[in-house]
Motif scaffolding. Structure first.
Motif, PDB file in Angstrom:
ATOM      1  N   GLU A  83      24.868  44.695  35.649  1.00 23.26           N
ATOM      2  CA  GLU A  83      24.573  44.262  34.802  1.00 23.26           C
ATOM      3  C   GLU A  83      24.968  43.109  34.282  1.00 23.26           C
ATOM      4  OE1 GLU A  83      25.259  45.977  30.234  1.00 23.26           O
ATOM      5  OE2 GLU A  83      26.922  46.515  31.543  1.00 23.26           O
ATOM      6  N   LEU A  84      24.459  42.009  33.682  1.00 19.53           N
ATOM      7  CA  LEU A  84      24.967  40.197  33.647  1.00 19.53           C
ATOM      8  C   LEU A  84      26.080  40.999  32.439  1.00 19.53           C
ATOM      9  CD1 LEU A  84      21.329  38.306  34.110  1.00 19.53           C
ATOM     10  CD2 LEU A  84      23.288  39.013  36.097  1.00 19.53           C
ATOM     11  N   ARG A  85      26.239  39.517  31.934  1.00 17.18           N
ATOM     12  CA  ARG A  85      26.713  39.488  31.138  1.00 17.18           C
ATOM     13  C   ARG A  85      26.333  39.989  29.169  1.00 17.18           C
ATOM     14  NH1 ARG A  85      30.099  36.616  35.184  1.00 17.18           N
ATOM     15  NH2 ARG A  85      32.101  37.084  35.197  1.00 17.18           N
ATOM     16  N   ASN A  86      25.016  39.040  29.824  1.00 19.12           N
ATOM     17  CA  ASN A  86      24.411  39.074  28.301  1.00 19.12           C
ATOM     18  C   ASN A  86      23.684  41.037  28.263  1.00 19.12           C
ATOM     19  OD1 ASN A  86      22.619  39.385  30.540  1.00 19.12           O
ATOM     20  ND2 ASN A  86      21.326  37.531  29.835  1.00 19.12           N
ATOM     21  N   GLY A  87      23.821  42.020  28.738  1.00 20.11           N
ATOM     22  CA  GLY A  87      23.435  43.183  28.686  1.00 20.11           C
ATOM     23  C   GLY A  87      22.072  43.738  30.024  1.00 20.11           C
ATOM     24  N   GLU A  88      21.550  41.851  30.290  1.00 18.31           N
ATOM     25  CA  GLU A  88      20.011  42.298  30.936  1.00 18.31           C
ATOM     26  C   GLU A  88      20.497  43.285  32.868  1.00 18.31           C
ATOM     27  OE1 GLU A  88      18.371  38.802  32.350  1.00 18.31           O
ATOM     28  OE2 GLU A  88      17.759  38.527  30.167  1.00 18.31           O
ATOM     29  N   THR A  89      19.637  43.537  33.576  1.00 18.97           N
ATOM     30  CA  THR A  89      19.984  44.050  35.067  1.00 18.97           C
ATOM     31  C   THR A  89      19.121  44.125  35.856  1.00 18.97           C
ATOM     32  OG1 THR A  89      18.767  46.284  33.818  1.00 18.97           O
ATOM     33  CG2 THR A  89      20.643  46.514  33.223  1.00 18.97           C
ATOM     34  N   GLY A 264      28.525  34.567  39.450  1.00 19.02           N
ATOM     35  CA  GLY A 264      29.485  34.963  39.773  1.00 19.02           C
ATOM     36  C   GLY A 264      29.596  35.569  40.352  1.00 19.02           C
ATOM     37  N   PHE A 265      31.349  36.334  40.516  1.00 18.79           N
ATOM     38  CA  PHE A 265      31.731  38.027  40.539  1.00 18.79           C
ATOM     39  C   PHE A 265      30.878  38.826  39.672  1.00 18.79           C
ATOM     40  CE2 PHE A 265      35.468  35.191  41.399  1.00 18.79           C
ATOM     41  CZ  PHE A 265      35.159  34.803  43.246  1.00 18.79           C
ATOM     42  N   PHE A 266      30.434  39.698  40.048  1.00 20.83           N
ATOM     43  CA  PHE A 266      30.287  41.308  39.543  1.00 20.83           C
ATOM     44  C   PHE A 266      31.306  42.452  39.729  1.00 20.83           C
ATOM     45  CE2 PHE A 266      26.438  39.302  40.019  1.00 20.83           C
ATOM     46  CZ  PHE A 266      25.613  39.736  38.717  1.00 20.83           C
ATOM     47  N   THR A 267      32.360  42.306  38.394  1.00 19.85           N
ATOM     48  CA  THR A 267      32.880  43.242  38.736  1.00 19.85           C
ATOM     49  C   THR A 267      32.045  45.205  38.528  1.00 19.85           C
ATOM     50  OG1 THR A 267      32.841  43.766  36.437  1.00 19.85           O
ATOM     51  CG2 THR A 267      34.521  42.237  37.062  1.00 19.85           C
ATOM     52  N   HIS A 268      33.505  46.220  39.458  1.00 24.48           N
ATOM     53  CA  HIS A 268      33.239  47.096  39.357  1.00 24.48           C
ATOM     54  C   HIS A 268      32.433  47.860  38.182  1.00 24.48           C
ATOM     55  CE1 HIS A 268      33.652  51.706  40.001  1.00 24.48           C
ATOM     56  NE2 HIS A 268      33.380  51.226  41.402  1.00 24.48           N
ATOM     57  N   GLU A 269      32.697  47.711  36.908  1.00 24.21           N
ATOM     58  CA  GLU A 269      32.147  48.317  35.493  1.00 24.21           C
ATOM     59  C   GLU A 269      30.766  47.553  35.568  1.00 24.21           C
ATOM     60  OE1 GLU A 269      35.215  46.904  35.824  1.00 24.21           O
ATOM     61  OE2 GLU A 269      37.257  48.191  36.033  1.00 24.21           O
ATOM     62  N   ARG A 270      30.393  46.603  35.623  1.00 29.51           N
ATOM     63  CA  ARG A 270      29.088  46.053  36.109  1.00 29.51           C
ATOM     64  C   ARG A 270      28.282  46.702  36.724  1.00 29.51           C
ATOM     65  NH1 ARG A 270      27.715  41.188  34.947  1.00 29.51           N
ATOM     66  NH2 ARG A 270      29.743  40.097  36.083  1.00 29.51           N
ATOM     67  N   LEU A 272      26.096  49.671  37.199  1.00 30.21           N
ATOM     68  CA  LEU A 272      25.572  50.464  37.110  1.00 30.21           C
ATOM     69  C   LEU A 272      25.266  51.957  37.822  1.00 30.21           C
ATOM     70  CD1 LEU A 272      23.346  48.466  34.314  1.00 30.21           C
ATOM     71  CD2 LEU A 272      25.689  49.464  34.250  1.00 30.21           C
ATOM     72  N   GLY A 273      24.519  51.446  39.451  1.00 28.18           N
ATOM     73  CA  GLY A 273      24.354  52.661  40.165  1.00 28.18           C
ATOM     74  C   GLY A 273      24.355  51.731  40.955  1.00 28.18           C
TER      75      GLY A 273
END
Length: 338
Positions: A83-89, A264-270, A272-273
């Motif tokens: 998931e991106l920071r703007n909510g898109e996947t 940039g970085f994707f955190t673990h919380e982002r 989704l699967g």
């Protein structure tokens, strides 16, 4: 006798109602289980473009396991739903885990602790850069980070909700020079505004530095330096503690594709699967079996053994154009004539 028939009829109705009730109950249970799996365990995600080709074709449905244990099992080279920071996947490929350091060159070579490979047509990096993937508990010193890592760290700090502001200064070697020099540079045939200097991505800052050095006397390097300050008390932020594991996701095709090079970085919380191949194999097997059955059915329809005869003697019978079938029909006609 009438009483016996009435009892039998009543039992039939009772058994019929019980049977229908059982079927309805089974159907409801199946729908509940399927719905639970669909929304809490596996979710079909469609690949929206060709950025993951050839591993995943465009518009292909991918099954993503959303359980925490599935995400924790994510390994290098596997595909994940992020998931991106703007909510898109997006669906992207993992190439760097927390604690890894990767190196990307301007000609598309990528060096990782797990495997080295080469992109074709890579244009996002104008110079070779090393990038460290922070893990939970790391303390990063901002002055020790390169320009790419600083960009990623700033995005990560914004995601964590830290309240800070940036200040950019221009240096020629060890001497600070006026930041107004930036106003004489251009990006994509437009004049650079001083108001946007703090937020320029690292590639644009590098291009600005190169232009200023061409017009500035001396051999010392030109460098745009950024400093971070707390908004609350305007104190300088020298170190940042990372409270989330960070990952690096990329496209299979490097050009015209948005991934960690841009976000940039994707955190673990982002995450989704994690892509699961077993449901894909089951769906492919069912599809192949269905095609095979339909193909056999069409073959049988086209290769009939008998055809209807128009003569009165063979009316209602089917004949085979095979010579043996014609011989059998001839013998039957001979016996009838006798």
């Amino acid at each position: 006798m009438a009483s016996l028939k009435h009892i039998v009829s009543k039992l039939h109705r009772k058994n019929s109602k019980s049977h229908v009730f059982f079927l309805v109950l089974v159907l409801i249970m199946f729908l509940l289980i399927a719905g639970t799996v669909r929304y809490y365990v596996l979710e079909p995600v469609r690949s929206s473009d060709s950025s993951m080709h050839p591993k995943h074709k465009e518009h292909k449905t991918l099954w993503m396991c959303k359980l925490p244990q599935c995400i924790d099992m994510l390994k290098f080279g596997e595909s994940a739903w992020v998931e991106l920071r703007n909510g898109e996947t997006l669906v992207r490929k993992l190439i760097a885990m927390p604690g890894d350091t990767i190196e990307i060159t301007d000609n598309g070579k990528v060096y990782t602790p797990h495997m080295n490979f080469k992109w074709r047509g890579e244009s996002a990096f104008i110079e070779k850069r090393k990038i460290y993937m922070p893990k939970r508990g790391d303390t990063l010193t901002i002055s020790e980070l390169n320009d790419v890592e600083q960009d990623y760290l700033i995005s990560l700090m914004q995601e964590q909700g830290m309240d800070f502001f940036l200040k950019t200064t221009l240096w020629q070697g060890d001497r600070e020079i006026s930041i107004d020099r930036v106003g004489s540079t251009k990006l994509a045939n437009r004049q650079v505004s001083l108001q946007e200097v703090d937020q320029l991505p690292w590639q644009d800052r590098r291009l600005v530095e190169m232009q200023i050095r061409q017009n500035e006397p001396g051999n010392a390097l030109i460098k745009l330096k950024r400093e971070l300050y707390n908004k609350a008390d305007s104190t300088l932020i020298e170190q940042v503690v990372i409270n989330k594991d960070c990952y690096y996701f990329i496209c299979e095709r490097p050009t015209h594709c948005a991934d960690s090079r841009e976000y940039g970085f994707f955190t673990h919380e982002r995450i989704l699967g994690r892509h699961e191949t077993i449901p894909d194999k089951v769906v492919d097997a069912i599809t192949k079996a269905s095609k095979f059955v339909l193909k056999k059915f069409d073959f049988l329809k086209k290769t009939k053994v008998f055809k209807r005869e128009s003569s009165p003697e063979t009316k209602g019978m089917k004949s085979n154009p095979h010579p043996k079938a014609k011989t059998i029909l001839k013998e039957r006609n001979t016996e009838k004539n006798k």
